[in-house]
Design a protein around this motif. Structure first.
Motif, PDB file in Angstrom:
ATOM      1  N   THR A 207       0.823  -1.210   0.000  1.00  8.38           N
ATOM      2  CA  THR A 207       0.000   0.000   0.000  1.00  8.38           C
ATOM      3  C   THR A 207       0.856   1.258   0.000  1.00  8.38           C
ATOM      4  N   ILE A 208       1.977   1.241   0.712  1.00 13.27           N
ATOM      5  CA  ILE A 208       2.826   2.432   0.741  1.00 13.27           C
ATOM      6  C   ILE A 208       3.435   2.690  -0.626  1.00 13.27           C
ATOM      7  N   THR A 209       3.772   1.635  -1.382  1.00 18.08           N
ATOM      8  CA  THR A 209       4.328   1.815  -2.720  1.00 18.08           C
ATOM      9  C   THR A 209       3.310   2.466  -3.646  1.00 18.08           C
ATOM     10  N   LEU A 210       2.067   1.991  -3.583  1.00 19.50           N
ATOM     11  CA  LEU A 210       1.002   2.610  -4.380  1.00 19.50           C
ATOM     12  C   LEU A 210       0.834   4.079  -3.984  1.00 19.50           C
ATOM     13  N   THR A 211       0.901   4.354  -2.706  1.00 14.65           N
ATOM     14  CA  THR A 211       0.755   5.732  -2.230  1.00 14.65           C
ATOM     15  C   THR A 211       1.872   6.619  -2.761  1.00 14.65           C
ATOM     16  N   ILE A 212       3.097   6.127  -2.740  1.00 20.08           N
ATOM     17  CA  ILE A 212       4.229   6.923  -3.227  1.00 20.08           C
ATOM     18  C   ILE A 212       4.099   7.188  -4.720  1.00 20.08           C
ATOM     19  N   ILE A 213       3.639   6.202  -5.485  1.00 25.80           N
ATOM     20  CA  ILE A 213       3.448   6.410  -6.921  1.00 25.80           C
ATOM     21  C   ILE A 213       2.430   7.522  -7.158  1.00 25.80           C
ATOM     22  N   GLU A 214       1.331   7.497  -6.421  1.00 30.05           N
ATOM     23  CA  GLU A 214       0.307   8.528  -6.613  1.00 30.05           C
ATOM     24  C   GLU A 214       0.795   9.890  -6.131  1.00 30.05           C
ATOM     25  N   GLU A 215       1.565   9.914  -5.057  1.00 30.21           N
ATOM     26  CA  GLU A 215       2.168  11.183  -4.621  1.00 30.21           C
ATOM     27  C   GLU A 215       3.100  11.708  -5.716  1.00 30.21           C
ATOM     28  N   LEU A 216       3.880  10.823  -6.307  1.00 36.05           N
ATOM     29  CA  LEU A 216       4.809  11.233  -7.354  1.00 36.05           C
ATOM     30  C   LEU A 216       4.068  11.764  -8.569  1.00 36.05           C
ATOM     31  N   GLN A 217       2.997  11.094  -8.970  1.00 38.56           N
ATOM     32  CA  GLN A 217       2.222  11.579 -10.115  1.00 38.56           C
ATOM     33  C   GLN A 217       1.673  12.978  -9.852  1.00 38.56           C
ATOM     34  N   ASN A 218       1.180  13.192  -8.650  1.00 41.36           N
ATOM     35  CA  ASN A 218       0.653  14.518  -8.308  1.00 41.36           C
ATOM     36  C   ASN A 218       1.761  15.571  -8.368  1.00 41.36           C
ATOM     37  N   ARG A 219       2.927  15.209  -7.882  1.00 42.74           N
ATOM     38  CA  ARG A 219       4.032  16.177  -7.888  1.00 42.74           C
ATOM     39  C   ARG A 219       4.502  16.464  -9.304  1.00 42.74           C
ATOM     40  N   LEU A 220       4.653  15.423 -10.116  1.00 40.52           N
ATOM     41  CA  LEU A 220       5.158  15.625 -11.474  1.00 40.52           C
ATOM     42  C   LEU A 220       4.230  16.497 -12.312  1.00 40.52           C
ATOM     43  N   SER A 221       2.944  16.442 -12.016  1.00 42.46           N
ATOM     44  CA  SER A 221       2.002  17.260 -12.787  1.00 42.46           C
ATOM     45  C   SER A 221       2.246  18.750 -12.578  1.00 42.46           C
ATOM     46  N   ALA A 222       2.768  19.116 -11.402  1.00 41.72           N
ATOM     47  CA  ALA A 222       3.035  20.524 -11.114  1.00 41.72           C
ATOM     48  C   ALA A 222       4.517  20.850 -11.095  1.00 41.72           C
ATOM     49  N   ASP A 223       5.344  19.832 -10.933  1.00 47.14           N
ATOM     50  CA  ASP A 223       6.784  20.016 -10.746  1.00 47.14           C
ATOM     51  C   ASP A 223       7.521  18.930 -11.536  1.00 47.14           C
ATOM     52  N   PRO A 224       7.494  19.004 -12.870  1.00 46.22           N
ATOM     53  CA  PRO A 224       8.021  17.908 -13.692  1.00 46.22           C
ATOM     54  C   PRO A 224       9.519  17.656 -13.536  1.00 46.22           C
ATOM     55  N   ASP A 225      10.266  18.640 -13.068  1.00 47.94           N
ATOM     56  CA  ASP A 225      11.707  18.461 -12.913  1.00 47.94           C
ATOM     57  C   ASP A 225      12.104  18.131 -11.480  1.00 47.94           C
ATOM     58  N   LEU A 226      11.120  17.966 -10.598  1.00 50.81           N
ATOM     59  CA  LEU A 226      11.370  17.645  -9.188  1.00 50.81           C
ATOM     60  C   LEU A 226      12.326  18.663  -8.565  1.00 50.81           C
ATOM     61  N   ALA A 227      11.879  19.886  -8.483  1.00 52.26           N
ATOM     62  CA  ALA A 227      12.699  20.955  -7.914  1.00 52.26           C
ATOM     63  C   ALA A 227      13.062  20.624  -6.463  1.00 52.26           C
ATOM     64  N   PRO A 228      14.297  20.877  -6.068  1.00 56.36           N
ATOM     65  CA  PRO A 228      14.735  20.485  -4.720  1.00 56.36           C
ATOM     66  C   PRO A 228      13.992  21.190  -3.600  1.00 56.36           C
ATOM     67  N   GLU A 229      13.442  22.378  -3.877  1.00 52.77           N
ATOM     68  CA  GLU A 229      12.760  23.126  -2.821  1.00 52.77           C
ATOM     69  C   GLU A 229      11.331  22.669  -2.567  1.00 52.77           C
ATOM     70  N   THR A 230      10.769  21.841  -3.440  1.00 52.69           N
ATOM     71  CA  THR A 230       9.376  21.407  -3.283  1.00 52.69           C
ATOM     72  C   THR A 230       9.210  20.588  -2.003  1.00 52.69           C
ATOM     73  N   ALA A 231       8.190  20.928  -1.216  1.00 49.23           N
ATOM     74  CA  ALA A 231       7.906  20.188   0.016  1.00 49.23           C
ATOM     75  C   ALA A 231       7.486  18.758  -0.323  1.00 49.23           C
ATOM     76  N   VAL A 232       7.824  17.826   0.563  1.00 48.90           N
ATOM     77  CA  VAL A 232       7.533  16.410   0.317  1.00 48.90           C
ATOM     78  C   VAL A 232       6.722  15.842   1.475  1.00 48.90           C
ATOM     79  N   PRO A 233       5.883  14.817   1.200  1.00 47.91           N
ATOM     80  CA  PRO A 233       5.043  14.245   2.253  1.00 47.91           C
ATOM     81  C   PRO A 233       5.822  13.346   3.204  1.00 47.91           C
ATOM     82  N   PHE A 234       5.441  13.386   4.451  1.00 49.06           N
ATOM     83  CA  PHE A 234       6.011  12.542   5.502  1.00 49.06           C
ATOM     84  C   PHE A 234       4.840  11.835   6.186  1.00 49.06           C
ATOM     85  N   TYR A 235       4.794  10.516   6.062  1.00 48.86           N
ATOM     86  CA  TYR A 235       3.733   9.702   6.656  1.00 48.86           C
ATOM     87  C   TYR A 235       4.251   9.012   7.915  1.00 48.86           C
TER      88      TYR A 235
END
Length: 247
Positions: A207-235
Motif C-alpha cells: 500500500t505504501i508503494t502505491l501511495t508513493i506512486i500517486e504522490e509522485l504523479q501529483n508532484r510531477l504534474s506541477a513540478d516535472p523536474d522535481l525541484a529540490p525546494e518542493t515540500a515532500v510528504p512525511f507519513y
C-alpha cells in the motif's frame, strides 16, 4: 486527494500485535525515465517468493541503511535543500554522514537488486569496498547532487518489521552502467523492468508503494523536474492512523 491517501494507508489490513520495534533507517530509489510521449517510466522488480517479507510484491529497489554506508566516499553531496529534508527529525537533525548514508544505501541497493549503477565518471581513482568495488573498477564515483527526495514514511508500530524510509528519485540520465544479466547480484528482485506509473499501479503493490506512486504523479504534474525546494510528504502513525505532513 491527500486525505484519501492517508485514509487508505490507515485502513490497510495489518496485524499489529508484535513487539513494538524501533524503526530501522531505509532508503528506496525511484529511477524515472522520461518518454517522448510525456509518460514517465519507473524501474521496479518483483520480490522473490522465498522472501518472508512481502513475497511476490512489486517494489522499487531499496533496503535498510547499513552502518558502513555513512563511510563510503561521494564525489558530490546533495543539493542543500534536499539535505535539509533528509536532516529533518522530530527529535533533532541527522548528522551529515547519516544524511549521505541514505543516498549511498539507495545506490547500493539498486545495484544489488537491479544491477544498475547510478553514478558518474570518477575524476580521481578510488577503491570501493564490498559492492562498491564494482563501481571503482569501472571508474565510477557516487554523485548525490541529482538526487531528489519525494517522500518519507515510517512503518506503524507493532508490525513484524519497521522501517523509517526515505524515498529518493533520480532521472534515468544518471545511470552510468548496467550489469548484462538484467538484474542484480543479490537475486532479491525478479522481473526487473521499466513500467509506466499507471501500469505500475495495476500490479500487486504494498500500500505504501502505491501511495508513493500517486504522490509522485501529483508532484510531477506541477513540478516535472522535481525541484529540490518542493515540500515532500512525511507519513507516520499517531494513535489510530497515519498523519501526513509536509517537510
Amino acid at each position: 486527494m491527500s486525505d484519501g491517501l492517508v485514509a487508505r494507508l490507515s485502513s490497510a489490513e495489518r496485524k499489529m500485535d508484535f513487539p513494538n520495534l524501533r524503526p530501522k533507517d531505509a532508503a528506496t530509489l525511484l529511477i524515472l525515465d522520461r518518454q517522448r510521449n510525456g509518460d514517465i517510466k519507473v524501474l521496479m522488480g518483483r520480490r522473490h517468493e522465498r522472501h518472508k517479507f512481502m513475497p511476490g510484491m512489486f517494489v522499487f529497489p531499496g533496503g535498510r541503511v547499513d552502518p558502513q554506508d555513512s563511510r563510503v566516499p561521494v564525489a558530490a553531496s546533495y543539493h542543500p535543500q534536499v539535505a535539509a529534508k533528509l536532516a529533518h527529525e522530530m527529535k533533532g537533525p541527522r548528522s551529515e554522514a547519516r544524511q549521505r548514508a541514505f543516498g549511498v544505501a539507495a545506490i547500493r541497493e539498486t545495484f544489488e537488486e537491479a544491477g544498475v549503477f547510478v553514478a558518474r565518471r570518477a575524476g580521481d581513482p578510488w577503491q570501493g569496498e564490498g559492492d562498491f568495488a564494482a563501481f571503482s573498477e569501472r571508474g565510477l564515483a557516487l554523485d548525490l547532487s541529482p538526487f531528489r527526495m519525494v517522500a518519507r514514511a515510517i512503518t506503524p508500530p507493532r508490525r513484524p518489521r519497521r522501517f523509517d524510509t526515505r524515498f529518493l528519485a533520480v532521472f534515468a540520465d544518471e545511470i552510468a552502467d548496467r550489469l548484462p544479466e538484467g538484474t542484480g547480484p543479490s537475486g532479491e528482485l525478479e522481473e526487473v523492468d521499466w513500467l509506466t506509473l499507471d501500469a505500475a499501479k495495476s500490479l500487486d503493490l504494498p500500500t505504501i508503494t502505491l501511495t508513493i506512486i500517486e504522490e509522485l504523479q501529483n508532484r510531477l504534474s506541477a513540478d516535472p523536474d522535481l525541484a529540490p525546494e518542493t515540500a515532500v510528504p512525511f507519513y507516520y502513525w499517531r494513535r489510530t492512523g497515519f498523519i501526513r505532513e509536509l517537510i
